[in-house]
Design an enzyme around this catalytic site. Structure first.
Site, PDB file in Angstrom:
ATOM      1  N   HIS A  35      67.713  24.233  -1.719  1.00 29.46           N
ATOM      2  CA  HIS A  35      68.658  22.773  -2.051  1.00 29.46           C
ATOM      3  C   HIS A  35      69.962  22.497  -0.840  1.00 29.46           C
ATOM      4  CE1 HIS A  35      71.414  21.087  -5.889  1.00 29.46           C
ATOM      5  NE2 HIS A  35      71.371  20.656  -4.689  1.00 29.46           N
ATOM      6  N   HIS A  78      67.037  27.535 -13.895  1.00 33.18           N
ATOM      7  CA  HIS A  78      68.419  27.479 -13.392  1.00 33.18           C
ATOM      8  C   HIS A  78      68.321  28.557 -14.815  1.00 33.18           C
ATOM      9  CE1 HIS A  78      72.841  26.557 -11.780  1.00 33.18           C
ATOM     10  NE2 HIS A  78      72.697  27.646 -13.015  1.00 33.18           N
ATOM     11  N   GLU A 138      65.011  20.375  -3.069  1.00 37.05           N
ATOM     12  CA  GLU A 138      66.156  19.626  -4.468  1.00 37.05           C
ATOM     13  C   GLU A 138      67.463  19.235  -3.509  1.00 37.05           C
ATOM     14  OE1 GLU A 138      65.460  23.099  -7.882  1.00 37.05           O
ATOM     15  OE2 GLU A 138      66.925  22.996  -6.194  1.00 37.05           O
TER      16      GLU A 138
END
Length: 238
Positions: free
Chosen positions: A43, A191, A70
């Site tokens: 990410h 998450h 991401e």
């Protein structure tokens, strides 16, 4: 079996804290694959505080499993990075600039036109698209209208309430996943999933294709070792 994609951002954070190339991000990614991970997630953020843009090119050149990038598609540099590397999957996350970590999903109704445009950009390049969403039926339905291939359920709320009431914590995720399945959307999740809450989540979410786990997995590896930790996470998904 649900696939495990290991997010290696925290490895890059550790490397960057001292400069140089220790730990070697590419070697860690390859070791994760060798130890059983079915994907690698990164990410990158504009300040490159962990994953650097060059890291993405270096990883793309060697990763044999699924590569998932991401990020916030409102950043043109991110869009260009993804298109230049053509990963297996891009996950669109509505991060604000300077945000410490992701803390909400897209409002797929409010941003429907924009998301439809961006999904088309990536899909036209042959990249599978996943949209980060909260477990809300209307938002799942909104995701379908964007043309996305998958959604990624944002699981922080589940993780936060898991030890208080497991059934209550997972209930909205089950409903969202059922709706996604009805609509033909693939389902990812991520998450704050960890060794305590992952198994229950995977057992109760229908058609869960992939989980992306970074912070908890890398933290556990400090105690259990990276190879053993990946095996422990895979066991929760089996």
């Amino acid at each position: 079996m649900t696939k495990l994609s290991v997010n290696i951002n925290k490895i890059a954070t550790l490397r960057n804290s001292r400069g140089g190339n220790n730990p070697d991000l590419v070697k860690v990614a390859l070791d994760c694959e060798r130890f059983g991970a079915q994907g690698i997630t990164v990410h990158p953020r504009p300040d490159e505080r962990h994953i650097r843009y060059q890291d993405v090119f270096d990883l793309k050149a060697v990763i044999a499993t699924e590569f998932n990038i991401e990020g916030n598609c409102r950043e043109q540099k991110f869009v260009d990075l993804v298109l230049a590397n053509k990963p297996a999957q891009v996950t669109l996350v509505p991060d604000a600039e300077g945000q410490l970590t992701s803390n909400h999903g897209w409002d797929t109704l409010k941003h429907a036109d924009y998301l439809k445009e961006m999904v088309a950009v990536f899909k036209n390049a042959g990249i599978r698209v996943s949209i980060f969403v909260d477990p809300v039926i209307e938002l799942v339905e909104g995701a379908l209208a964007t043309g996305t291939d998958r959604i990624e359920l944002y699981t922080e709320a589940y993780a936060s309430h898991f030890h208080q009431n497991q059934a209550q914590a997972i209930a909205p995720y089950v409903k969202a996943a059922q709706k996604a399945s009805e609509l033909g959307l693939g389902i990812n999740a991520g998450h704050d999933l960890d060794l305590h809450n992952l198994k229950y989540f995977a057992q109760n979410i229908p058609n869960l294709l992939e989980v992306s786990i970074g912070h908890a997995l890398i933290s556990d590896a400090l105690y259990y070792g990276l190879e053993n930790t990946i095996q422990l996470y895979l066991k929760q998904l089996s």
